[in-house]
Design an enzyme around this catalytic site. Structure first.
Site, short mmCIF file in Angstrom:
data_model
loop_
_atom_site.label_atom_id
_atom_site.label_comp_id
_atom_site.label_asym_id
_atom_site.label_seq_id
_atom_site.Cartn_x
_atom_site.Cartn_y
_atom_site.Cartn_z
CG HIS A 118 73.83 45.88 52.32
ND1 HIS A 118 73.73 44.23 53.01
CD2 HIS A 118 74.72 46.53 53.34
CE1 HIS A 118 74.60 44.38 53.75
NE2 HIS A 118 75.26 45.53 54.21
CB SER A 172 77.41 57.15 53.88
OG SER A 172 78.43 56.19 54.52
N GLY A 173 75.55 56.90 56.43
CA GLY A 173 75.30 57.14 57.77
C GLY A 173 74.47 58.41 58.34
CB SER A 204 80.29 52.64 53.16
OG SER A 204 79.31 51.70 53.83
CG ASP A 205 77.23 48.65 51.83
OD1 ASP A 205 78.52 47.91 51.92
OD2 ASP A 205 76.64 49.12 52.49
CG HIS A 211 78.42 42.28 55.11
ND1 HIS A 211 79.24 42.96 54.46
CD2 HIS A 211 77.62 43.07 55.51
CE1 HIS A 211 78.84 44.11 54.25
NE2 HIS A 211 77.82 44.26 55.10
CG ASP A 266 54.62 31.83 46.74
OD1 ASP A 266 54.42 31.01 45.58
OD2 ASP A 266 53.86 32.01 47.62
CG HIS A 293 73.74 44.87 58.83
ND1 HIS A 293 75.07 44.29 59.36
CD2 HIS A 293 74.14 45.69 57.50
CE1 HIS A 293 75.98 44.92 58.57
NE2 HIS A 293 75.44 45.55 57.71
N GLY A 337 71.50 50.03 56.40
CA GLY A 337 70.55 49.55 55.22
C GLY A 337 70.89 50.46 54.32
CG ASN A 338 73.18 50.50 51.49
OD1 ASN A 338 72.90 49.78 50.58
ND2 ASN A 338 74.05 50.40 52.36
#
Lengths: 237, 237, 237, 237
Positions: free
Chosen positions: B95, B45-46, B75-76, B169, B120, B97, B28-29
């Site tokens: 973002h 990243s990572g 990476s996004d 995704h 809402d 998952h 996530g980020n």
């Protein structure tokens, strides 16, 4: 400051909602009434749970008007007020967006009584109310939510059925005080999950869900064992 | 070190993701933009969440190029940058998952609006974007992910619909800042779970899922109650 | 005491299994091999997690025979040994009874690749092995479990597909070391849950599950982005 | 105070129920018997878990009558007593309303044995008992619950099947002592969840659930590996 003890009780009841996993963010509220004074205490609107205190609870009269408190009361205050006005035996009310109960409310279905977990507290299905009309929503949304609940309980006893689902919205529960309303909110979430899984376990084996319904005499036994005149569950008080 | 306060906010937003159960490992980020400077801060990243700090957040410009920071940005990053370039009112992006939202993204379906929990915050269904073509993926995957999102929002207001699903995704959400984007990521995960259960509760009783949709006037009421010019949810600010 | 550092790593990997919610009671085991010495370290059988220590891990040779340790090694030791003998690139192995992955194993189905969460680590479906025959079970159950896995990977690369389901049993995963095998066990449980929900979200709308499959070029992109020669996810090492 | 050590064990077993997520509020009870004295210790009825202590456990004889204790024993005491009277090899009993197991009980279905997680402890399906008749409920509900369980086990070995579902109610489990009964209650909840998901994973792919059943020889192997005369799971004792 008024109603110090009641503020404390309502504060505790509100704090129990996230503790039982019924509430994320500020999506819930609990209140309790002092019938002698005709006043109830309710959570302020949209305030984080970790900023709540007995002192910032809001005191309202039976019309839902603020009597003491600097913050706005819960946006659902008019619903609470109407239920208190309509049902003398109700002492505490809770509203949440707990996941499984909301799912039944969104599906617009009563939660059928499939077993004793529900029958110990609900004397039958947890009823889902009709949706509000466009006019009811525009005129006075929260007040009319209360009216739709009371209408949906015509011929039903709110003491024997201490909760309901408001269509496309979520669960409301109640009890003799705020703590009892919280308790019933937990029961509703538990039985909502179990009822979905019960129906799915029937479905994967091609069994009609009607066959899973608890027989009426089992409901009678369980409800009476806890709540009837000869109740023998728990300790004598 | 630049943007000290913004680094702190973005760090906090990233740390909130696993706290809300939206992220396992590094999946996530979150980012937030300083519109005056035209720079945004994003997670590296990572990197494990317990090794994150305000100091190792990465500062990027609107082309997604690193302006300050020793680590590679998420990476996004190109997706974030494109959304910031396209939507001036968006101040923070997230973002994840998260499990239920990913499931809807994988199924390639919009999350229908079945009730007020969604209404809402989302003025209608949470839209699922079209899949990227092979060419789009090979050419510039992350940039084109941003383009597909903006394309999918043609005729839609990203302020009224603060999130979407990227097909096969997962969820992206946004808001006025990173904290708001996190909030909307939580909402998406909650309503994703509820919507699946709502449909299943319909299915086991043979009820068409279309009958569960919240009526438009209920969406109007709930969204306006919180976000319209006469909003009365929460406290005056 | 031999392999002190490896004992520590295997101990940590085993302790991570309940921490990630993959294991209740003693239902899981992790091991890692020292390829130079031809020895691997594995959890003892049926010992509570809070009684585990680096010191009571068991050292075995590639035939699964105990080389050092007072306790019996995991009952699945022969499976681990066979996989190490067969696959030189595998450095760590994990077996759990995690709930969603077991459910797919029990259903006897591969977990289809519906999205990037899976594609980031598994280059396609997580394959479900054939069931063992009665003869294979009676002759040498755990050894033959290893043989059935290796047979099921004929034509497949265990590095690109770092896990599988053993029919009517549960997931095995592996990686360059025990920590990587734990990581892949978490991924399998996550994607197992998401894949079930993905299929259900298709089902309630009458959409064929085949339409949810991630396209091959998306799998290529995500797998290569993390694992290909030009990988750009994470930090340079 | 009698049976000090047994009180301690029963107290610990009861406290383990909420710890394993099997119980909310007071919805569960555990007991253990001293066969020499013909007395068993059981949780008091309706007392909060954080008010339980070894001292307020209740001692009953095999007719379920209180021998020592100020509080009422669990309302299910007569069920426990009847099972102890009927099955000499049972030393501990647990009853809960754990969510997934209750769902199967409500659906009125046995939990089929789909894999080794179940086969390690249950030598076949977890059987669901017939519902009690109206007469049985009115006459002596809890006693007759015990009778219906024993009737349902005619031709079955309660040692090889250490638990069952009582229709429209929930799971009962047992074992050589209260701790073993708790263990089996956890197993039942785990396999109840997995079995539902297994059937759903079959259903979404149009596969008959019968094809998911574990073959008899796999049940034999797993049960015997742990419980047969040549058991080799765990450590020699």
């Amino acid at each position: 400051m008024m109603l110090k003890e009641l503020r404390e009780k309502v504060y505790e009841a509100n704090m129990d909602l996230p503790k039982h996993g019924l509430v994320v963010f500020t999506w819930g509220n609990a209140s309790e009434i002092d019938r002698d004074k005709g006043l109830f205490v309710i959570k302020p609107s949209g305030v984080d749970y970790d900023e709540l205190s007995p002192e910032n609870m809001v005191v309202c009269d039976l019309d839902g008007k603020v009597v003491e408190g600097d913050l706005n009361p819960s946006s659902d205050t008019a619903t609470h007020a109407y239920l208190y006005r309509s049902w003398e035996k109700v002492g505490g009310i809770v509203h949440t967006h707990s996941s499984a109960a909301v799912s039944w409310a969104q599906a617009g279905r009563d939660i059928p009584c499939y077993g004793t977990t529900q029958a110990d507290y609900f004397y039958g299905a947890v009823p889902c109310m009709r949706g509000l009309t466009e006019e009811e929503i525009e005129e006075a949304y929260e007040l009319n939510t209360g009216k739709v609940i009371v209408e949906g309980f015509e011929g039903k006893d709110p003491v024997a059925l201490p909760g309901c689902l408001v269509r496309n919205h979520g669960p409301f529960s109640w009890g003799k005080d705020a703590a009892a309303a919280v308790y019933h909110a937990v029961v509703m979430e538990q039985v909502a999950t179990m009822a979905l899984h019960t129906e799915q376990i029937c479905a994967t084996a091609g069994k009609p869900i009607e066959e899973a319904l608890a027989p009426q005499y089992l409901l009678d036994k369980h409800y009476m064992r806890k709540h009837g005149p000869n109740a023998y569950y728990g300790q004598k008080k």
